[in-house]
Design a protein around this motif. Structure first.
Motif, PDB file in Angstrom:
ATOM      1  N   ALA A  98       0.826  -1.211   0.000  1.00  0.00           N
ATOM      2  CA  ALA A  98       0.000   0.000   0.000  1.00  0.00           C
ATOM      3  C   ALA A  98       0.856   1.255   0.000  1.00  0.00           C
ATOM      4  N   ASN A  99       2.108   1.123   0.432  1.00  0.00           N
ATOM      5  CA  ASN A  99       2.983   2.289   0.570  1.00  0.00           C
ATOM      6  C   ASN A  99       3.712   2.644  -0.715  1.00  0.00           C
ATOM      7  N   GLU A 100       3.655   1.780  -1.727  1.00  0.00           N
ATOM      8  CA  GLU A 100       4.458   1.958  -2.932  1.00  0.00           C
ATOM      9  C   GLU A 100       3.585   2.219  -4.151  1.00  0.00           C
ATOM     10  N   ASP A 101       4.184   2.855  -5.150  1.00  0.00           N
ATOM     11  CA  ASP A 101       3.577   2.943  -6.473  1.00  0.00           C
ATOM     12  C   ASP A 101       3.944   1.653  -7.201  1.00  0.00           C
ATOM     13  N   LEU A 102       3.020   0.719  -7.290  1.00  0.00           N
ATOM     14  CA  LEU A 102       3.312  -0.612  -7.805  1.00  0.00           C
ATOM     15  C   LEU A 102       3.582  -0.626  -9.305  1.00  0.00           C
ATOM     16  N   LEU A 103       3.323   0.480  -9.979  1.00  0.00           N
ATOM     17  CA  LEU A 103       3.650   0.573 -11.394  1.00  0.00           C
ATOM     18  C   LEU A 103       5.080   1.041 -11.617  1.00  0.00           C
ATOM     19  N   LYS A 104       5.770   1.407 -10.533  1.00  0.00           N
ATOM     20  CA  LYS A 104       7.126   1.947 -10.652  1.00  0.00           C
ATOM     21  C   LYS A 104       8.134   1.231  -9.756  1.00  0.00           C
ATOM     22  N   ASN A 105       7.715   0.180  -9.043  1.00  0.00           N
ATOM     23  CA  ASN A 105       8.631  -0.400  -8.064  1.00  0.00           C
ATOM     24  C   ASN A 105       9.743  -1.240  -8.680  1.00  0.00           C
TER      25      ASN A 105
END
Length: 717
Positions: A422-429
């Motif tokens: 939830a803490n991350e931008d999952l499209l950029k990790n």
């Protein structure tokens, strides 16, 4: 001339049609007649046999799982080139492994590399190949007998057979040329077998068994079910049988076959207390799937088993009364429940058992604790990772299993896990390395930031620092900063620096939306409204605190861990209260005997660990955060600990309470300072740290972890 052109067009069309029918559609005519079926594998009791050139002999599978990701790319981009695969194969074999397991069809580069590495190699590296099931189908409304599930699964099995025999043209359909091409290298002579499927969702298994209760029988040429089989097991038998039939009919070859499984759908019986705590609702038992004499290669049972999840045996005692279970009692009186569980699995089966995934992440973040043997999911150093892998391997051997495969070969930056996703931008990790996300660090090969070496190593040697890195000075202290794809680094300098009998404070202003000029617990004042406060209080009591308005754990997970919903009464934007930083731990997700929600546990992830962070030094501790040497202290903080959702573009969390959750906020700088407590209420001065992201082009270099060399001592001896 017209006749010639017409004939030429007809020939071209015919060649194109035949090529498409053979290499794309998989059409074939069997001209083999009574030709004998070839196989390099067999099964004898609980042993796997392999013909390595001297006839069928017992073969212990010692392998590594290999994913498809490298930094800067998601797995579905298939960005790993042939040269990289060749380099990895050599390192894998030098570690003592004999097998690589992959989960799905990869780009042609992988198969070309296998062929090039093996074709003149008297000691080849063997392959176990998986057939993946689409996550969206697995978690959808359909059961396993739906055409979207069953027919697609069988088609993918046939496709894989053609790929391994070098007779397929394929577009994997993920919008990248790397996932398309001609598979022309026949690597079948080095493929030991197949593991079909994934970690089955228990609800999908249960739903299939409920909706298709009459389809619990399958009787094929090579596989059939017993009278005790479930519909889902009959579904597996049908898929396996048709895959064997396709390869036998087209290529006159057979190889080992297994169906993926894991503890969630294991075949063992547990008491109600375990079933309720872990919501166990389905079983998959491959003992209900038998093979006929026409299938020469044999079947094995495949399981993914980790020491920390799910630790069923920790929650009841009856298993300890079974024969030979006293051998799993430890010197401290506890039991090695991992070893005992493996023992129970192997006892259940009449066929060979292969633990096709076991692993420990060498990450800073943690999601689960192994209370009995200390092999936890996260917050394990690379050295501890290696020691735990060895212990797991010995447990697997002791249980009588036929093989073991380490999860996994390489770290994968694109991975996510439940307590940080939830803490991350999952499209950029995929473009930065999140040390807080344990799933990224299961590998025994690390990708460290920097083309050849990292920009900084927290080892007490300050040779990489310069005057240009200084951001703040005050009270006789000097603070410098720099960063890379994984950490924000600080250097604290003072003549005769010591933490004995004193505390040092580093306030950090990350977001312009909130923050406080004052931290009431320590009574410290800052020049700017700060969101984080690093307290350097000796080797054992240093930590990072977060201002309560900017506390992600509370904003996202408070109710899940027994707290109140913070959105009814949000903290003030300038609240002077700074709190410890936590990550949630998974303890079993169900209801207790009293039918109340099971409270979860949490771990303080803001606590700082003292040690050497240079992998080239003998006293290296990969999860250390800071070190003191002479006049200097070096410190590294993972981006995720400071609420960066996407440092590749320098994006942080916006105000949770204005957005009802996490929304990205782009920033161009942060501010930090250094100081200590003073009698005159002096505010700690803070300087600017300009930030510039690296976009989709992170720098990195490969490094074998300490765990690689630990396993090498065992496997290569």
């Amino acid at each position: 001339m017209k006749k010639f052109l017409t004939a030429a067009v007809i020939v071209i069309l015919a060649v194109f049609l035949l090529d498409t029918a053979y290499y794309t559609w998989g059409f074939y005519v069997n001209f083999s007649g009574d030709k004998e079926i070839q196989t390099l594998t067999g099964v004898e009791g609980k042993e796997i046999l392999v013909d390595t050139g001297e006839g069928m002999k017992p073969f212990e599978i010692k392998g590594v799982d290999m994913g498809a990701g490298i930094p800067g790319h998601f797995a579905t981009e298939y960005a790993i080139d042939k040269e990289t695969y060749l380099r990895w194969f050599k390192m894998i074999q030098e570690m003592g492994a004999n097998t690589v397991r992959v989960y799905t069809i990869l780009s042609p580069k992988f198969y070309e590399a296998v062929y090039e590495y093996n074709h003149e190699n008297p000691d080849p590296l063997y392959i176990i190949h998986g057939v993946w099931v689409n996550d969206y189908v697995l978690n959808s409304h359909v059961d396993a007998f739906d055409d979207q599930f069953l027919e697609t699964f069988k088609k993918d099995c046939r496709t894989l057979v053609d790929v391994l025999h070098g007779r397929k043209k394929l577009n994997l359909g993920y919008g990248t040329t790397n996932a398309s091409g001609s598979y022309t290298k026949d690597i079948s002579q080095w493929v030991l077998g197949y593991i079909l499927g994934v970690e089955w969702e228990d609800v999908t298994v249960a739903y299939t068994d409920h909706m298709q209760d009459s389809k619990n029988v399958y009787d094929g040429t090579y596989m059939y079910t017993t009278e005790d089989a479930t519909p889902f097991e009959a579904f597996l038998a049908e898929v396996g049988d048709e895959m064997i039939a396709y390869e036998t009919g087209k290529y006159m070859e057979q190889r080992l076959i297994a169906f993926s499984n894991w503890p969630t759908t294991d075949p063992l019986d547990f008491p109600e207390v375990v079933n309720k705590r872990f919501m166990k609702c389905a079983k998959v038992d491959t003992e209900h799937i038998h093979t006929t004499k026409a299938f020469r290669s044999g079947q094995f049972a495949s399981y993914h088993v980790y020491p920390y999840h799910p630790d069923y045996l920790r929650f009841y005692e009856d298993w300890k009364e079974l024969p030979d279970m006293d051998q799993y009692q430890l010197e401290n009186g506890k039991y090695n429940t991992y070893g005992a569980y493996l023992n129970l699995l192997n006892r259940h089966h009449s066929m060979p058992v292969v633990i096709s995934e076991f692993g420990i992440p060498a990450s800073r973040g943690r999601t689960q604790i192994d209370y009995n043997t200390g092999r936890s999911q996260g917050y394990m150093s690379e050295k501890e990772q290696g020691e735990a892998l060895i212990d797991c391997y010995y447990d697997i051997k002791k249980a009588g299993c036929a093989g073991s495969i380490i999860f996994t070969w390489q770290d994968e930056w694109f991975k996510r896990t439940w307590n940080t996703l939830a803490n991350e931008d999952l499209l950029k990790n995929a473009y930065w390395s999140d040390f807080q996300t344990n799933e990224q660090y299961f590998g025994i090969l690390s990708f460290d930031p920097g083309k050849e070496e990292s920009i900084c190593y927290t080892d007490g040697d300050v040779g990489e620092w310069s005057k240009e890195d200084i951001v703040a000075e005050g009270q006789g202290l000097q603070l410098s900063a720099k960063y890379d794809e994984k950490f924000l680094y600080f250097r604290v300098h003072q003549k005769g620096l010591s933490l004995s009998g004193r505390k040092l404070y580093i306030p950090i202003d990350v977001t312009p939306k909130t923050g406080s000029y004052y931290e009431q617990g320590e009574g410290i004042r800052f020049e700017r409204p700060s969101d984080f406060l690093i307290i350097l209080d000796g080797k054992e009591n240093s930590r990072v605190l977060v201002q309560e308005r900017y506390e992600a754990f509370e904003a996202i997970s408070a109710e899940d861990f027994g707290g109140e919903n913070p959105y009814f009464d949000p903290p003030d934007k300038n609240s002077p209260i700074f709190k410890k930083i936590y990550l949630g731990l998974l303890m079993g997700q169900s209801i207790s005997d009293q039918a109340t929600v099971q409270k979860q546990e949490r771990v303080e992830t803001g606590k700082l660990t003292y040690g050497n962070g240079n992998p080239n030094d003998p006293d290296y501790n990969s999860v250390s955060d800071f070190i003191i040497n002479g006049d200097d202290l070096e410190l590294r903080i993972p981006w995720g600990l400071l609420n960066f959702s996407n440092p590749s573009e320098m994006q942080v969390h916006d105000d949770y309470y204005e957005n009802y959750g996490i929304v990205n906020l782009s920033i161009k700088e942060i501010y930090a300072g250094i100081g200590e407590d003073s009698d005159d209420n002096t505010r700690i001065g803070m300087g600017k740290i300009p930030l510039k992201g690296w976009g989709k082009n992170p720098t990195y270099h490969e490094r074998l972890k300490q765990s690689y060399y630990e396993m090498q001592k065992i496997w290569a001896k």
